[in-house]
Motif scaffolding. Structure first.
Motif: not given
Length: 222
Positions: A176-182, A157-164, A145-151, A189-192
């Motif tokens: 460019q970030i292609l997914v949203k927080d939450g 431009k930073l993307l963080i995905i929590k797996h467990n 699940k995306v927990i951060y998607a912002a500058q 999956q293509n995420v950025a």
């Protein structure tokens, strides 16, 4: 005074919070304290203060990496309070926490097939840097699940995905970030899109973190 138009409800809330903070004024912070600003993440604050993310979580009793604009964080010992009449015995300095000898297994997929420009060393580079062309696809290394998607300062431009509960992956300098927080994400999956935000070259800075501590992702990649 003209108020700026907010493009979304979340940005309106952030703007109102910033206005409230500026209207109330900023009291001087004591030694060892830090007030969260727009664009800060727990990673950037840890990096700028010389602390680890796990230390900041422990000092501030944080259950995860979520912080809010205006929040006051402890980043050090702070100003000492009144001393008791009997001086306390100095506590022995604990040895530095060692990284886990064997973290539980997680199977990752390569987030991009470009060449590895720089490997993990745990000091100057807490992940691996993968080269490529601007706009090339970046894929989720594992489901989560995306927990951060912002500058974020220092990460672009930073993307963080929590797996467990233990693992999360970090994808920095995106164009460019292609997914949203939450948003829930599937592995592959293509995420950025690869870029060079806050970087001197086009690349993906990829990190694997176990309980907040950066570990070498290479053994977990095919």
């Amino acid at each position: 005074m003209r108020m700026p138009i907010c493009p979304s409800l979340s940005s309106c809330r952030a703007l109102l919070l910033l206005l409230l903070i500026s209207a109330c004024g900023t009291a001087p912070l004591g030694d060892g304290l830090y007030q969260v600003k727009s664009g800060d993440t727990l990673y950037s604050i840890a990096r700028s203060t010389g602390r680890s993310v796990s230390e900041l979580q422990r000092l501030n009793q944080l259950s995860d990496n979520t912080i809010q604009i205006g929040q006051i964080l402890k980043v050090g010992s702070g100003s000492p309070g009144p001393q008791a009449s009997t001086p306390a015995k100095p506590k022995p300095t604990p040895p530095p926490a060692a990284p886990p000898a064997k973290a539980p297994a997680i199977e990752l997929a390569w987030p991009n097939k470009g060449p590895v420009l720089q490997g993990f060393n745990g000091k100057t580079n807490k992940g691996i840097n993968i080269g490529g062309t601007a706009g090339s696809a970046i894929y989720a290394a594992a489901s989560g699940k995306v927990i951060y998607a912002a500058q974020a300062r220092g990460y672009g431009k930073l993307l963080i995905i929590k797996h467990n509960q233990d693992y999360l992956t970090v994808y920095a300098h995106n164009q460019q970030i292609l997914v949203k927080d939450g948003e829930s994400i599937k592995q592959g999956q293509n995420v950025a899109q690869m870029g060079n935000t806050d970087s001197d070259k086009v690349m993906l800075h990829f990190e694997l973190r176990f309980k907040g501590t950066a570990i070498n992702p290479s053994p977990y990649l095919p």
